[in-house]
Enzyme design. Structure first.
Site, PDB file in Angstrom:
ATOM      1  N   GLY A 199     -59.478 -61.062 -28.691  1.00 17.19           N
ATOM      2  CA  GLY A 199     -60.646 -61.337 -27.626  1.00 17.19           C
ATOM      3  C   GLY A 199     -61.757 -60.876 -27.890  1.00 17.19           C
ATOM      4  O   GLY A 199     -63.061 -61.274 -28.173  1.00 17.19           O
ATOM      5  N   ASP A 245     -63.516 -56.899 -26.255  1.00 17.09           N
ATOM      6  CA  ASP A 245     -64.258 -57.446 -24.864  1.00 17.09           C
ATOM      7  C   ASP A 245     -64.039 -57.223 -23.965  1.00 17.09           C
ATOM      8  O   ASP A 245     -65.395 -57.504 -23.579  1.00 17.09           O
ATOM      9  CB  ASP A 245     -63.819 -59.136 -25.650  1.00 17.09           C
ATOM     10  CG  ASP A 245     -62.218 -58.761 -25.062  1.00 17.09           C
ATOM     11  OD1 ASP A 245     -60.899 -58.392 -24.611  1.00 17.09           O
ATOM     12  OD2 ASP A 245     -61.384 -60.088 -24.779  1.00 17.09           O
ATOM     13  N   ASP A 288     -60.765 -54.110 -18.171  1.00 23.17           N
ATOM     14  CA  ASP A 288     -61.057 -54.848 -16.572  1.00 23.17           C
ATOM     15  C   ASP A 288     -60.067 -54.544 -15.805  1.00 23.17           C
ATOM     16  O   ASP A 288     -60.716 -52.762 -15.016  1.00 23.17           O
ATOM     17  CB  ASP A 288     -60.296 -56.437 -16.746  1.00 23.17           C
ATOM     18  CG  ASP A 288     -60.120 -57.747 -15.248  1.00 23.17           C
ATOM     19  OD1 ASP A 288     -60.531 -56.804 -14.477  1.00 23.17           O
ATOM     20  OD2 ASP A 288     -60.215 -58.992 -15.634  1.00 23.17           O
ATOM     21  N   GLY A 348     -58.776 -52.185 -17.446  1.00 25.51           N
ATOM     22  CA  GLY A 348     -58.509 -50.829 -18.052  1.00 25.51           C
ATOM     23  C   GLY A 348     -56.837 -50.519 -18.374  1.00 25.51           C
ATOM     24  O   GLY A 348     -56.539 -49.635 -19.100  1.00 25.51           O
ATOM     25  N   ASN A 349     -55.938 -51.217 -18.823  1.00 24.72           N
ATOM     26  CA  ASN A 349     -54.813 -51.421 -18.703  1.00 24.72           C
ATOM     27  C   ASN A 349     -54.288 -51.334 -20.454  1.00 24.72           C
ATOM     28  O   ASN A 349     -53.282 -51.030 -21.222  1.00 24.72           O
ATOM     29  CB  ASN A 349     -53.355 -52.479 -17.918  1.00 24.72           C
ATOM     30  CG  ASN A 349     -53.511 -52.075 -16.256  1.00 24.72           C
ATOM     31  OD1 ASN A 349     -53.901 -50.777 -16.375  1.00 24.72           O
ATOM     32  ND2 ASN A 349     -53.442 -52.996 -15.943  1.00 24.72           N
ATOM     33  N   THR A 350     -55.343 -52.337 -20.901  1.00 22.61           N
ATOM     34  CA  THR A 350     -55.163 -52.523 -22.035  1.00 22.61           C
ATOM     35  C   THR A 350     -55.446 -51.726 -23.068  1.00 22.61           C
ATOM     36  O   THR A 350     -55.101 -50.340 -23.902  1.00 22.61           O
ATOM     37  CB  THR A 350     -56.043 -53.870 -22.372  1.00 22.61           C
ATOM     38  OG1 THR A 350     -55.187 -55.076 -21.978  1.00 22.61           O
ATOM     39  CG2 THR A 350     -55.757 -54.167 -23.824  1.00 22.61           C
ATOM     40  N   LEU A 351     -57.087 -50.831 -22.790  1.00 19.02           N
ATOM     41  CA  LEU A 351     -57.203 -50.432 -22.912  1.00 19.02           C
ATOM     42  C   LEU A 351     -56.910 -48.850 -23.020  1.00 19.02           C
ATOM     43  O   LEU A 351     -56.990 -47.696 -23.934  1.00 19.02           O
ATOM     44  CB  LEU A 351     -58.944 -49.862 -22.804  1.00 19.02           C
ATOM     45  CG  LEU A 351     -60.312 -51.082 -24.032  1.00 19.02           C
ATOM     46  CD1 LEU A 351     -61.267 -50.764 -23.023  1.00 19.02           C
ATOM     47  CD2 LEU A 351     -60.009 -50.713 -25.094  1.00 19.02           C
ATOM     48  N   ASP A 390     -60.393 -66.000 -23.687  1.00 17.17           N
ATOM     49  CA  ASP A 390     -60.076 -67.468 -23.747  1.00 17.17           C
ATOM     50  C   ASP A 390     -59.604 -67.636 -22.751  1.00 17.17           C
ATOM     51  O   ASP A 390     -59.150 -66.765 -21.232  1.00 17.17           O
ATOM     52  CB  ASP A 390     -58.576 -67.668 -24.388  1.00 17.17           C
ATOM     53  CG  ASP A 390     -57.559 -66.882 -24.348  1.00 17.17           C
ATOM     54  OD1 ASP A 390     -57.233 -65.227 -23.874  1.00 17.17           O
ATOM     55  OD2 ASP A 390     -56.597 -66.830 -24.696  1.00 17.17           O
TER      56      ASP A 390
HETATM   57  P1  XMP Z   1     -57.283 -55.329 -18.772  1.00 13.95           P
HETATM   58  O1  XMP Z   1     -57.499 -55.627 -17.299  1.00 13.95           O
HETATM   59  O2  XMP Z   1     -56.202 -54.862 -19.695  1.00 13.95           O
HETATM   60  O3  XMP Z   1     -57.798 -56.509 -20.233  1.00 13.95           O
HETATM   61  O4  XMP Z   1     -58.529 -53.916 -19.124  1.00 13.95           O
HETATM   62  C1  XMP Z   1     -58.115 -56.237 -21.001  1.00 13.95           C
HETATM   63  C2  XMP Z   1     -57.846 -57.558 -21.906  1.00 13.95           C
HETATM   64  O5  XMP Z   1     -57.623 -58.376 -21.051  1.00 13.95           O
HETATM   65  C3  XMP Z   1     -58.498 -60.001 -21.206  1.00 13.95           C
HETATM   66  N1  XMP Z   1     -58.711 -59.803 -20.401  1.00 13.95           N
HETATM   67  C4  XMP Z   1     -59.307 -61.562 -19.698  1.00 13.95           C
HETATM   68  N2  XMP Z   1     -59.752 -62.765 -20.836  1.00 13.95           N
HETATM   69  N3  XMP Z   1     -61.649 -63.256 -19.230  1.00 13.95           N
HETATM   70  C5  XMP Z   1     -60.704 -63.919 -20.095  1.00 13.95           C
HETATM   71  O6  XMP Z   1     -60.822 -64.106 -21.111  1.00 13.95           O
HETATM   72  C6  XMP Z   1     -61.626 -62.489 -17.992  1.00 13.95           C
HETATM   73  O7  XMP Z   1     -61.648 -62.240 -17.164  1.00 13.95           O
HETATM   74  C7  XMP Z   1     -60.233 -61.526 -18.213  1.00 13.95           C
HETATM   75  N4  XMP Z   1     -60.279 -60.262 -18.431  1.00 13.95           N
HETATM   76  C8  XMP Z   1     -59.063 -59.362 -18.751  1.00 13.95           C
HETATM   77  C9  XMP Z   1     -58.858 -59.648 -22.343  1.00 13.95           C
HETATM   78  O8  XMP Z   1     -58.474 -60.413 -23.840  1.00 13.95           O
HETATM   79  C10 XMP Z   1     -58.872 -58.185 -22.359  1.00 13.95           C
HETATM   80  O9  XMP Z   1     -59.273 -56.884 -23.410  1.00 13.95           O
END
Ligand code: XMP
Length: 174
Positions: A45, A99, A102, A104-107, A158
């Site tokens: 992303g 990108d 959201d 925060g789980n990914t970061l 995406d």
């Molecule tokens: P988290 O929830 O872990 O999200 O903070 C991290 C990853 O999830 C994807 N993401 C989104 N992708 N629209 C998107 O196209 C969104 O609103 C969205 N929210 C989360 C994204 O890849 C992000 O790095």
């Protein structure tokens, strides 16, 4: 022939607004780092944000990447680390580029993994943040835009692998 633009209902952040914000964000980043940096991109992303941001930064830099999968369509799943390609991080100033912050789980996963490499400093730049959801234990020192809790696409983001090429951030048509 249909286009990716046909699938969006509303442009939330237009191209020129993103461009201007990236140059002011780069100035914020430049003010913090004197020396060389290592940029770690969270793929896929962040690709468009990464390529625009790094061209506004004057530092000597190396670039590494981590792939994380965290969504099935617009439904969040437990994030999983994929490929990792990193230069030596120990004792270095490391900037994560992502990108969107959201849930925060990914970061949280990425920051925890990178802390294990013992960088001198570890900071995060994210293009978007959903402040209503972003948890306090996942810091992001550089944030492009705070947005409401809605699913957005474009500028690298995406839905099921599509719409990354849109030059703006938009809401998907329901
Ligand atoms: P988290 O929830 O872990 O999200 O903070 C991290 C990853 O999830 C994807 N993401 C989104 N992708 N629209 C998107 O196209 C969104 O609103 C969205 N929210 C989360 C994204 O890849 C992000 O790095």
């Amino acid at each position: 022939m249909g286009s990716a633009n046909d699938d969006v209902s509303r442009v939330l952040i237009p191209e020129n607004v993103i461009r201007d914000r990236i140059s002011s964000l780069a100035a914020e980043i430049e003010a913090v780092y004197d020396g060389d940096i290592i940029v770690v991109a969270v793929l896929t992303g962040s690709v468009v944000f990464l390529s625009d941001l790094i061209r506004c930064l004057p530092h000597r830099m190396e670039i590494g990447y981590i792939t994380v999968s965290s969504y099935k369509g617009d439904l969040p799943t437990e994030p999983r680390l994929g490929s990792v390609s990193l230069p030596e991080l120990r004792g270095r100033d490391v900037l994560i580029v992502d990108d969107i912050l959201d849930t925060g789980n990914t970061l949280r996963l990425v920051q925890g993994m990178l802390r294990g490499h013992e960088p001198r400093t570890l900071r995060t730049a994210t293009l978007l943040r959903k402040p209503s959801k972003a948890p306090p234990d996942v810091p992001a020192e550089f944030v492009g835009f705070d947005i409401e809790d809605m699913f957005v696409v474009g500028y690298g983001l995406d839905f099921e692998g599509r719409h990354r090429n849109l030059p703006h951030i938009s809401e998907l048509r329901a």
